[in-house]
Design an enzyme around this catalytic site. Structure first.
Site, PDB file in Angstrom:
ATOM      1  N   ILE A  51      14.476   2.380   1.002  1.00 57.22           N
ATOM      2  CA  ILE A  51      14.574   1.072   1.127  1.00 57.22           C
ATOM      3  C   ILE A  51      14.330   0.771   2.609  1.00 57.22           C
ATOM      4  O   ILE A  51      13.654  -0.407   2.805  1.00 57.22           O
ATOM      5  CB  ILE A  51      16.185   0.847   0.911  1.00 57.22           C
ATOM      6  CG1 ILE A  51      16.169   1.053  -0.639  1.00 57.22           C
ATOM      7  CG2 ILE A  51      16.455  -0.495   1.144  1.00 57.22           C
ATOM      8  CD1 ILE A  51      17.833   0.875  -1.188  1.00 57.22           C
ATOM      9  N   CYS A  52      14.849   1.450   3.549  1.00 56.91           N
ATOM     10  CA  CYS A  52      14.345   0.963   5.119  1.00 56.91           C
ATOM     11  C   CYS A  52      12.894   0.711   5.248  1.00 56.91           C
ATOM     12  O   CYS A  52      12.585   0.028   5.869  1.00 56.91           O
ATOM     13  CB  CYS A  52      15.407   2.053   6.034  1.00 56.91           C
ATOM     14  SG  CYS A  52      16.913   2.315   6.018  1.00 56.91           S
ATOM     15  N   LYS A  53      12.289   1.747   4.828  1.00 65.32           N
ATOM     16  CA  LYS A  53      10.788   1.718   5.027  1.00 65.32           C
ATOM     17  C   LYS A  53      10.169   0.563   4.417  1.00 65.32           C
ATOM     18  O   LYS A  53       9.570  -0.036   4.774  1.00 65.32           O
ATOM     19  CB  LYS A  53      10.246   2.981   4.159  1.00 65.32           C
ATOM     20  CG  LYS A  53       8.656   3.087   4.296  1.00 65.32           C
ATOM     21  CD  LYS A  53       8.226   4.259   3.785  1.00 65.32           C
ATOM     22  CE  LYS A  53       6.773   4.174   3.197  1.00 65.32           C
ATOM     23  NZ  LYS A  53       6.378   5.297   2.427  1.00 65.32           N
ATOM     24  N   LEU A 102      11.263  -2.523   6.682  1.00 65.66           N
ATOM     25  CA  LEU A 102      10.601  -2.604   7.968  1.00 65.66           C
ATOM     26  C   LEU A 102       8.978  -2.905   7.557  1.00 65.66           C
ATOM     27  O   LEU A 102       8.397  -3.360   8.563  1.00 65.66           O
ATOM     28  CB  LEU A 102      11.185  -1.204   8.753  1.00 65.66           C
ATOM     29  CG  LEU A 102      12.268  -1.403   9.324  1.00 65.66           C
ATOM     30  CD1 LEU A 102      12.371  -0.227  10.315  1.00 65.66           C
ATOM     31  CD2 LEU A 102      12.774  -2.737   9.900  1.00 65.66           C
TER      32      LEU A 102
END
Length: 176
Positions: A45-47, A50
């Site tokens: 999710i973070c990837k 960003l």
């Protein structure tokens, strides 16, 4: 407690992924700042979040916004991740004292020991213009903060750029 829109953003200095100190107040009078807190580097999710910012970075540049990603990961971990994904913005480490700045911004999750997904738009005067912290660990709807950028900030002269809101399919960039 999450910072409220209209309040002054607390100043801080954190090391970025290149071990360079970055101070929030250094942008006052120069650029607005989008602080993007995320729980952990190298997670899906973070990837995705960003990478979407990376792929739309010209939108932020046209509105004179400096994106700063922030997590409690070490700067060494963040540097590896930034290199792999070719993030064109600094990733700041709130590693030690562990989560101190995240706590100040109301994003630290004591139970998990990581920052929640928090997003703060801070104008050139150091005033919070958008603030959101998610309780659930799910991808953010980036259209909300993009709308805040459009309504609160002036684009650079002649940009004529609209803010995209559609999510994309994010892929790893091949190593150089």
């Amino acid at each position: 407690m999450v910072l409220e829109v209209g309040s002054r953003a607390p100043d801080f200095t954190l090391e970025d992924n290149k071990l360079k100190p970055v101070t929030l107040s250094s942008f006052v009078g120069e650029k607005s700042v989008l602080l993007v807190y995320y729980p952990r580097a190298f997670t899906p999710i973070c990837k995705g979040e960003l990478c979407q910012i990376r792929d739309e970075i010209e939108v932020y540049r046209d509105y004179n916004v400096q994106v700063l990603g922030v997590s409690v990961d070490s700067p060494f971990c963040l540097d590896e991740w930034a290199q792999r994904q070719k993030y064109p913005f600094p990733l700041l480490s709130d590693f030690w004292p562990h989560g101190e700045v995240a706590t100040t911004y109301g994003t630290f999750n004591d139970d998990a020991g990581v920052a929640r997904r928090g997003t703060f738009l801070i104008d050139t005067e150091g005033i919070v213009r958008f603030a959101e912290v998610q309780k659930a660990d799910q991808a953010r709807n980036q259209s909300a903060w993009k709308a805040a950028i459009v309504s609160a900030l002036e684009p650079k002269v002649g940009s004529g750029l609209s803010v995209p809101t559609a999510a994309g399919n994010w892929i790893d960039l091949p190593p150089e």
